[in-house]
Design an enzyme around this catalytic site. Sequence first.
Site: not given
Length: 205
Positions: A136, A9-11
Amino acid sequence: MNQTENMEGTTTVGFVCTDGVVLATETRATMGSLVANKNADKLFQIDDKIGATIAGTVSHAQSLMDILKAEISLYKLRNEKDMSIDALAVLTSNILKSRPYYVQTILAGVDKDGAKLYTLDPSGSYIPDTFTSTGSGSPYAFGVLEDRYNEDITTEEGKKIAIKAITSAMERDVYSGNNYRLGVITKDGMKIYTKEEIAQIKKQL
């Protein structure tokens, strides 16, 4: 849950501007396909004019940020001056090499030499850059950055680009979403924006 799933996850985005640096993230934390937290904090102020974003295992990220804050404070006491961004990048690299932190981080700030930004991966390698994205959703964020970013923009312009990049990732990446975090660092310090301030920036997109 394995370590690879932790990293999905995450941006986050970060870039250098003429008068400082801009950092931004979304706030969704995932465990596999489960949205575990909708308001995870992935943006940290680790010194007066230094900030960081994290992608990866939350407990590892929190531990790393705590260590960096302590090391910076100790450095100031011993040397009676601020730690440079370059020195902090080397320190963080050495910490990552010494034990398995499953964290990718962007370190950025302003020191006597100007605005600087580094990306570090879990192996401890570190890369200086003018703009970057991690997590991601980074392919979608990079699309915006490649189109909108240039080294002549100000942080005022950069705020809009950062929110646009995070929005693009949130719309396409299921592991990124919910809310925004935005920080701007200049020679005067670091400002972390409120939800209301970010909402006003979004209206200008």
